[in-house]
Design an enzyme around this catalytic site. Sequence first.
Site, short mmCIF file in Angstrom:
data_model
loop_
_atom_site.label_atom_id
_atom_site.label_comp_id
_atom_site.label_asym_id
_atom_site.label_seq_id
_atom_site.Cartn_x
_atom_site.Cartn_y
_atom_site.Cartn_z
N CYS A 113 0.96 -1.22 0.16
CA CYS A 113 0.03 0.22 0.01
C CYS A 113 0.66 1.64 -0.46
CB CYS A 113 -1.50 0.35 1.24
SG CYS A 113 -2.48 -1.21 1.36
N HIS A 250 -3.26 7.83 1.70
CA HIS A 250 -3.92 6.45 1.63
C HIS A 250 -5.69 5.84 1.48
CE1 HIS A 250 -3.59 1.67 0.63
NE2 HIS A 250 -3.43 1.16 1.89
N ASN A 280 -10.00 0.06 -0.53
CA ASN A 280 -8.47 0.38 -0.14
C ASN A 280 -8.24 -0.23 -1.79
OD1 ASN A 280 -6.37 0.25 0.15
ND2 ASN A 280 -6.31 -0.86 1.89
O1 UT7 Z 1 -3.93 -1.06 3.60
C1 UT7 Z 1 -3.13 -1.24 4.29
C2 UT7 Z 1 -4.08 -1.04 5.42
N1 UT7 Z 1 -4.17 -1.67 6.03
C3 UT7 Z 1 -5.39 -0.94 6.80
O2 UT7 Z 1 -5.08 0.40 6.94
C4 UT7 Z 1 -6.92 -1.94 7.77
C5 UT7 Z 1 -6.53 -1.28 8.83
N2 UT7 Z 1 -7.02 -1.70 9.41
C6 UT7 Z 1 -8.45 -1.65 9.32
O3 UT7 Z 1 -9.04 -0.83 8.75
C7 UT7 Z 1 -9.74 -1.99 10.33
O4 UT7 Z 1 -8.46 -2.76 11.83
C8 UT7 Z 1 -10.68 -3.28 9.94
C9 UT7 Z 1 -11.51 -2.37 9.34
C10 UT7 Z 1 -10.09 -4.15 9.47
C11 UT7 Z 1 -11.13 -3.22 11.01
O5 UT7 Z 1 -12.21 -2.66 12.35
P1 UT7 Z 1 -12.11 -2.47 13.48
O6 UT7 Z 1 -12.69 -1.29 14.63
O7 UT7 Z 1 -10.49 -2.98 13.89
O8 UT7 Z 1 -12.49 -4.39 13.60
P2 UT7 Z 1 -11.83 -4.81 15.27
O9 UT7 Z 1 -10.71 -6.14 14.15
O10 UT7 Z 1 -10.63 -5.34 16.24
O11 UT7 Z 1 -12.55 -6.05 14.88
C12 UT7 Z 1 -14.02 -5.95 16.03
C13 UT7 Z 1 -14.96 -7.25 15.26
C14 UT7 Z 1 -14.94 -8.10 15.74
O12 UT7 Z 1 -15.87 -9.14 16.45
P3 UT7 Z 1 -15.33 -9.48 17.52
O13 UT7 Z 1 -14.06 -10.70 17.93
O14 UT7 Z 1 -15.69 -8.25 18.46
O15 UT7 Z 1 -16.58 -10.16 18.21
C15 UT7 Z 1 -14.96 -8.97 13.89
O16 UT7 Z 1 -14.90 -10.21 14.17
O17 UT7 Z 1 -16.30 -7.05 14.28
C16 UT7 Z 1 -16.03 -8.19 13.86
N3 UT7 Z 1 -15.22 -8.38 11.69
C17 UT7 Z 1 -16.76 -8.16 11.42
N4 UT7 Z 1 -18.12 -7.34 11.50
C18 UT7 Z 1 -18.69 -7.52 10.80
C19 UT7 Z 1 -14.52 -7.65 11.33
N5 UT7 Z 1 -15.52 -7.73 10.01
C20 UT7 Z 1 -15.43 -7.33 9.97
C21 UT7 Z 1 -16.76 -7.17 9.08
N6 UT7 Z 1 -18.82 -7.89 9.58
N7 UT7 Z 1 -16.79 -7.78 7.86
#
Ligand code: UT7
EC number: 2.3.1.180
Length: 323
Positions: A113, A250, A280
């Site tokens: 990225c 980004h 993204n």
């Molecule tokens: O381009 C390269 C760089 N990449 C990035 O910059 C991405 C960086 N990360 C992010 O943008 C975020 O971390 C995400 C969007 C990937 C995830 O958001 P988050 O607020 O960090 O959520 P999390 O990973 O802490 O997950 C929270 C909850 C989890 O459930 P539990 O374990 O709390 O029950 C996940 O399983 O959200 C759940 N979850 C979803 N729920 C519904 C993860 N993906 C989804 C989804 N729909 N698509």
Amino acid sequence: MRRAIVRGTGHYLPERVVENSWFEDKLDTSDEWIRARTGIERRHFAAEDQRTSDLGILAAQAALADAGLDAGQIDAVIVATSTPDLTFPSVATMVQAGLGMRRGFAYDLQAVCAGFVYALANADAMIRAGLADRVLLIGAETFSRIMDWTDRGTCVLFGDGAGAVVLEAAEGQGTSADRGILATDLNSDGQYRDLLYVDGGVASTGTAGHLRMQGNLVFRHAVEKLADTAHRALDRAGLTPEQVDWLVPHQANLRIIEATAKRMRLPMEKVVLTVADHGNTSAASIPLALSVANAEGRFKPGDVLVAEAIGGGLAWGSVVLRW
Ligand code: UT7
């Protein structure tokens, strides 16, 4: 002093637009969750027969038209991509052939990225060293090809597309009042390889593999590292955050972009946002954002732009340029 100035921009997005709701009957997810946690509303996916080079060629043609140049007037082509058509030859040489360019040199650059920021720094160094007068830089990706469609934590985030910029040598005074790239800041730390990677490759599995990410950990690094790199590049340019007219980040996650803008004390009116419509697109996200904003006439001559990105590696960096 030689400077690398932006002469033209262009982009291409595949025709197929996929709204968040498309994922709802395939995965345990919702439009509401995706919008709230990422700011993404839709993304483009390449057609089955479209390759990364096809996207890159169309973006390059648009950038050349905007610059008023023919491909024959370009000295070098750099394609930032992690989703090449083939292991080799490079996408850049395929773009070169697609543009009918028989001179100069072309190569790919892979910093995931952060690829386009790395490519800008590369091209800037080449232009200042006199290796090239005009460089065509392209960020082109087909991340839909490396998604695990059963992993809701990743497959809803990414999209396909390409953006391109023509950089050209111009004489400057060597001050922060010059047009063109004023400073760059590149970083990587391979200790973080397991936070964001693809679980396949030529020398390991012999397959293309799927993207794997510990999203919340990448998120924390992004919030911490992006403002830092931007501040370092601004320092190097002899400018302060108050002098920034546009942040071109980004486009991974609206919450990361907002946190970075806040750390830089920039109001969101100064931030170019395309994440809602593109998702993204990895190395394509910054040139897409640049091209979309430029086509809307948002940048004025003399504006100070900061581009920043982080991705797999981890690799991250920023570029300060005067429009
Ligand atoms: O381009 C390269 C760089 N990449 C990035 O910059 C991405 C960086 N990360 C992010 O943008 C975020 O971390 C995400 C969007 C990937 C995830 O958001 P988050 O607020 O960090 O959520 P999390 O990973 O802490 O997950 C929270 C909850 C989890 O459930 P539990 O374990 O709390 O029950 C996940 O399983 O959200 C759940 N979850 C979803 N729920 C519904 C993860 N993906 C989804 C989804 N729909 N698509």
